[in-house]
Scaffold this active site. Structure first.
Site, PDB file in Angstrom:
ATOM      1  N   HIS A  92       1.404  18.006 -26.504  1.00 47.32           N
ATOM      2  CA  HIS A  92       1.065  16.246 -26.532  1.00 47.32           C
ATOM      3  C   HIS A  92       0.411  15.474 -27.105  1.00 47.32           C
ATOM      4  O   HIS A  92       0.129  14.784 -27.351  1.00 47.32           O
ATOM      5  CB  HIS A  92       1.721  15.808 -24.505  1.00 47.32           C
ATOM      6  CG  HIS A  92       2.715  15.404 -23.722  1.00 47.32           C
ATOM      7  ND1 HIS A  92       2.833  16.939 -23.660  1.00 47.32           N
ATOM      8  CD2 HIS A  92       3.494  15.640 -23.373  1.00 47.32           C
ATOM      9  CE1 HIS A  92       4.505  16.729 -23.106  1.00 47.32           C
ATOM     10  NE2 HIS A  92       4.683  16.343 -23.165  1.00 47.32           N
TER      11      HIS A  92
ATOM     12  N   ARG B 132       0.553  -1.174   0.025  1.00 49.01           N
ATOM     13  CA  ARG B 132      -0.430   0.349   0.302  1.00 49.01           C
ATOM     14  C   ARG B 132       1.225   1.331  -0.192  1.00 49.01           C
ATOM     15  O   ARG B 132       1.103   2.139   0.056  1.00 49.01           O
ATOM     16  CB  ARG B 132      -0.789   0.184   1.103  1.00 49.01           C
ATOM     17  CG  ARG B 132      -1.739  -1.082   0.903  1.00 49.01           C
ATOM     18  CD  ARG B 132      -2.940  -0.406   2.246  1.00 49.01           C
ATOM     19  NE  ARG B 132      -4.014  -1.774   1.979  1.00 49.01           N
ATOM     20  CZ  ARG B 132      -3.699  -2.948   2.394  1.00 49.01           C
ATOM     21  NH1 ARG B 132      -3.210  -2.666   3.435  1.00 49.01           N
ATOM     22  NH2 ARG B 132      -5.011  -4.028   3.358  1.00 49.01           N
TER      23      ARG B 132
ATOM     24  N   ASN C 217       1.501  19.786 -20.884  1.00 51.23           N
ATOM     25  CA  ASN C 217       0.306  18.602 -21.878  1.00 51.23           C
ATOM     26  C   ASN C 217       0.684  19.724 -22.889  1.00 51.23           C
ATOM     27  O   ASN C 217       0.451  18.941 -23.711  1.00 51.23           O
ATOM     28  CB  ASN C 217      -0.720  18.601 -21.442  1.00 51.23           C
ATOM     29  CG  ASN C 217      -0.451  17.489 -20.501  1.00 51.23           C
ATOM     30  OD1 ASN C 217       0.765  16.532 -20.145  1.00 51.23           O
ATOM     31  ND2 ASN C 217      -1.693  17.080 -19.436  1.00 51.23           N
TER      32      ASN C 217
ATOM     33  N   HIS D  16       9.854   9.647 -27.753  1.00 48.19           N
ATOM     34  CA  HIS D  16       8.361  10.657 -27.242  1.00 48.19           C
ATOM     35  C   HIS D  16       8.956  12.454 -27.280  1.00 48.19           C
ATOM     36  O   HIS D  16       8.059  12.818 -27.646  1.00 48.19           O
ATOM     37  CB  HIS D  16       8.333  10.477 -25.542  1.00 48.19           C
ATOM     38  CG  HIS D  16       7.384  10.809 -24.977  1.00 48.19           C
ATOM     39  ND1 HIS D  16       6.394  11.655 -25.259  1.00 48.19           N
ATOM     40  CD2 HIS D  16       7.319  12.264 -23.964  1.00 48.19           C
ATOM     41  CE1 HIS D  16       5.224  12.632 -24.142  1.00 48.19           C
ATOM     42  NE2 HIS D  16       6.240  13.141 -23.920  1.00 48.19           N
TER      43      HIS D  16
ATOM     44  N   LYS E   5       8.614  23.022 -13.419  1.00 46.91           N
ATOM     45  CA  LYS E   5       8.268  22.115 -12.637  1.00 46.91           C
ATOM     46  C   LYS E   5       7.427  21.989 -11.618  1.00 46.91           C
ATOM     47  O   LYS E   5       6.104  21.338 -11.060  1.00 46.91           O
ATOM     48  CB  LYS E   5       8.259  20.322 -13.607  1.00 46.91           C
ATOM     49  CG  LYS E   5       7.321  19.699 -13.659  1.00 46.91           C
ATOM     50  CD  LYS E   5       7.407  18.566 -13.863  1.00 46.91           C
ATOM     51  CE  LYS E   5       6.410  17.162 -13.687  1.00 46.91           C
ATOM     52  NZ  LYS E   5       7.126  15.741 -14.601  1.00 46.91           N
TER      53      LYS E   5
ATOM     54  N   HIS F 267       0.808  13.025 -29.559  1.00 47.43           N
ATOM     55  CA  HIS F 267      -0.114  10.993 -28.651  1.00 47.43           C
ATOM     56  C   HIS F 267      -0.304  10.466 -29.653  1.00 47.43           C
ATOM     57  O   HIS F 267      -0.231   9.605 -29.522  1.00 47.43           O
ATOM     58  CB  HIS F 267      -0.409  11.480 -27.549  1.00 47.43           C
ATOM     59  CG  HIS F 267       0.014  11.856 -26.181  1.00 47.43           C
ATOM     60  ND1 HIS F 267      -0.756  12.183 -25.029  1.00 47.43           N
ATOM     61  CD2 HIS F 267       1.380  11.853 -25.425  1.00 47.43           C
ATOM     62  CE1 HIS F 267       0.521  12.664 -24.210  1.00 47.43           C
ATOM     63  NE2 HIS F 267       1.584  11.304 -25.022  1.00 47.43           N
TER      64      HIS F 267
ATOM     65  N   GLU G 252      -2.995  18.049 -11.607  1.00 47.49           N
ATOM     66  CA  GLU G 252      -3.650  18.029 -13.152  1.00 47.49           C
ATOM     67  C   GLU G 252      -5.472  18.339 -12.562  1.00 47.49           C
ATOM     68  O   GLU G 252      -6.032  17.877 -13.380  1.00 47.49           O
ATOM     69  CB  GLU G 252      -3.314  17.122 -13.764  1.00 47.49           C
ATOM     70  CG  GLU G 252      -3.588  17.401 -14.860  1.00 47.49           C
ATOM     71  CD  GLU G 252      -2.692  17.045 -15.931  1.00 47.49           C
ATOM     72  OE1 GLU G 252      -1.467  16.607 -15.645  1.00 47.49           O
ATOM     73  OE2 GLU G 252      -4.098  16.740 -17.195  1.00 47.49           O
TER      74      GLU G 252
ATOM     75  N   LYS H 243       3.920  11.452 -11.581  1.00 45.55           N
ATOM     76  CA  LYS H 243       3.383  10.820 -11.941  1.00 45.55           C
ATOM     77  C   LYS H 243       4.080   9.755 -12.399  1.00 45.55           C
ATOM     78  O   LYS H 243       4.595   9.485 -12.775  1.00 45.55           O
ATOM     79  CB  LYS H 243       2.818  11.275 -13.586  1.00 45.55           C
ATOM     80  CG  LYS H 243       1.723  12.563 -13.338  1.00 45.55           C
ATOM     81  CD  LYS H 243       1.802  13.179 -15.068  1.00 45.55           C
ATOM     82  CE  LYS H 243       0.566  13.956 -14.435  1.00 45.55           C
ATOM     83  NZ  LYS H 243       0.520  14.589 -15.997  1.00 45.55           N
TER      84      LYS H 243
ATOM     85  N   GLU I 252      11.457  18.370 -24.135  1.00 45.91           N
ATOM     86  CA  GLU I 252      10.923  18.815 -23.513  1.00 45.91           C
ATOM     87  C   GLU I 252      11.178  20.068 -22.575  1.00 45.91           C
ATOM     88  O   GLU I 252      10.855  20.365 -21.394  1.00 45.91           O
ATOM     89  CB  GLU I 252      10.571  17.921 -22.222  1.00 45.91           C
ATOM     90  CG  GLU I 252       9.880  16.123 -22.512  1.00 45.91           C
ATOM     91  CD  GLU I 252       8.386  16.447 -22.197  1.00 45.91           C
ATOM     92  OE1 GLU I 252       7.749  17.566 -21.958  1.00 45.91           O
ATOM     93  OE2 GLU I 252       7.843  14.201 -23.364  1.00 45.91           O
TER      94      GLU I 252
ATOM     95  N   ARG J  94      -1.623  22.266 -13.835  1.00 43.13           N
ATOM     96  CA  ARG J  94      -0.247  21.217 -14.741  1.00 43.13           C
ATOM     97  C   ARG J  94      -0.357  20.434 -15.716  1.00 43.13           C
ATOM     98  O   ARG J  94       0.462  20.601 -16.759  1.00 43.13           O
ATOM     99  CB  ARG J  94      -0.462  20.027 -13.495  1.00 43.13           C
ATOM    100  CG  ARG J  94       0.454  18.984 -13.761  1.00 43.13           C
ATOM    101  CD  ARG J  94       0.474  18.040 -12.981  1.00 43.13           C
ATOM    102  NE  ARG J  94       1.284  17.004 -12.827  1.00 43.13           N
ATOM    103  CZ  ARG J  94       2.700  16.449 -12.461  1.00 43.13           C
ATOM    104  NH1 ARG J  94       1.619  16.382 -10.821  1.00 43.13           N
ATOM    105  NH2 ARG J  94       3.291  15.418 -12.649  1.00 43.13           N
TER     106      ARG J  94
HETATM  107  N1  GLY Z   1       4.554  14.519 -17.566  1.00 40.13           N
HETATM  108  C1  GLY Z   1       3.608  16.009 -17.794  1.00 40.13           C
HETATM  109  C2  GLY Z   1       3.245  16.211 -16.205  1.00 40.13           C
HETATM  110  O1  GLY Z   1       3.808  15.725 -15.211  1.00 40.13           O
HETATM  111  O2  GLY Z   1       2.032  16.806 -15.819  1.00 40.13           O
END
Ligand code: GLY
Length: 371
Positions: free
Chosen positions: A249, A122, A246, A267, A228, A253, A238, A144, A186, A242
């Site tokens: 993106h 957990r 993207n 990517h 970031k 994608h 998000e 993430k 990035e 946040r």
């Molecule tokens: N890579 C996008 C984020 O971490 O929100």
């Protein structure tokens, strides 16, 4: 050379430490987190052959026992099979709730191991040691974690913040140039989404960043992580801001899906092309001047990066099919196309309900550049 960027998240706050020689200092860095002198390291075979010995020596010098698992390199690892293998291995190693798991590798290892740490007993703590530029400036920070499934990328996962991130910029010297340029996609994204001064700096110093200049790399990684960290501490899960991360993106994608997540498009390359397309779309919608997309494309081209859809080798589906792939993106809310658009360089915002016809027109024009 060491910069420390705090990620402020209350009781779950942590530092991102950026500098040279951090792998060799790992034992000292991780020591204060440990309740017993043992860590489990999960890495991939490429990183293991290049850097694991140094990590082991550093831990040993501090009297910390290490047990390690090396997974196969590549995006294919980021699925149920290797995830199960990783979790079962951690259980076999008798990793307990008070222990610390180390994710030592690029984005694939960081995401998979972070998710394993999130669900093991957990939730156990984990430390990220990102070994690619892309992982140092993006995926290792912000919590993430997750894996891909047959339905798409990153569809199963959890928010689980690391306890520490050690970004050793010395490892960037061992990366193939294509990987470094992909990670740079990035880096550029941060300037484009929220810091025009940083974009100005990249226009001047980008070649030094990918050319191996350590102080330029330190600045580029630190500024990216600062941006970031700020966004994540204001909007961890998000709900709003946040989503700016993207930028590029949604296009990326769709292009990644269309190229089968293969070597045809990395990517960060897709992010760079996607950023150029997002600025193009913003201009078509009358949101920014023509100068902004031209400047974005000029910088990407000057860096020798993939800039246009035409730079992707092999066949691609038509604009309609790409639009359909965008419709499957998890950033779509209630079937409406959601994009990160920009009013200028450094001034991105979340746009709901972007007209599909304008997106189709941008894609049609981009595809017509292909011979
Ligand atoms: N890579 C996008 C984020 O971490 O929100």
């Amino acid at each position: 050379m060491l910069n420390v960027v705090p990620v402020a998240l209350g009781a779950r706050s942590y530092d991102v430490r950026i500098g040279t020689g951090l792998i060799d200092a790992m034992g000292r860095e991780i020591g204060p987190l440990l309740q017993r002198r043992k860590v489990a390291v999960v890495t991939d075979e490429t990183v293991a052959s290049e850097h694991l010995m140094r990590l082991a020596k550093s831990l040993e010098s501090e009297g910390i026992a290490m047990t390690a698992l090396a997974l196969p390199p590549g995006e294919g690892t980021k699925g149920w099979a290797q995830f199960t293998r990783c979790v079962e291995w951690l259980l076999e190693q008798k990793i307990e709730r008070r222990d610390v798991v180390v994710a030592f590798g690029g984005g694939v290892v960081g995401d998979l191991v972070g998710f394993a740490a999130a669900v093991l007993r957990r939730g156990v703590r984990f430390v990220q040691i990102p070994t690619t530029l892309l992982a140092q400036v993006d995926s290792s920070v912000g919590g993430k974690t997750g894996i891909n499934t047959g339905q798409g990328k990153n569809l199963v996962g959890a928010f689980h913040q690391p306890s520490l991130v050690l970004a050793d910029i010395g490892v960037l010297a061992t990366l193939p140039r294509r990987d470094l340029l992909s990670g740079y996609g990035e880096v550029v994204k941060y300037g484009l989404l929220g810091d025009s001064g940083f974009f100005d700096w990249l226009e001047k110093h980008g070649p030094q960043v990918v050319g191996g200049d350590a102080s330029a790399q330190l600045h580029a990684v630190t500024r990216s992580v600062e941006m970031k960290a700020g966004i994540v501490s204001r909007d961890e899960t998000e709900e709003g801001e946040r989503a700016l991360l993207n930028l590029g993106h949604t296009f990326c994608h769709a292009l990644e899906k269309a190229t089968g997540y293969s070597d045809r498009l990395l990517h960060g390359e897709g992010v760079a092309i996607g950023c150029a397309l997002a600025f193009e779309l913003s201009q078509r919608l009358g949101l920014c001047s023509q100068e902004a997309p031209s400047r974005v494309r000029a910088h990407l081209k000057a860096m020798g990066m993939k800039t246009d859809i035409a730079d992707i080798p092999g066949d691609l589906p038509d604009a309609e099919a790409l639009l359909r792939l965008m419709g499957q993106d998890k950033k779509v809310v209630d079937g409406r196309l959601r994009f990160i658009l920009a009013r200028d360089i450094g001034a991105a915002f979340v746009a709901e309900d972007v007209p599909p016809d304008t997106v189709r027109a941008v894609l049609t024009q981009a595809l017509s550049g292909r011979q």
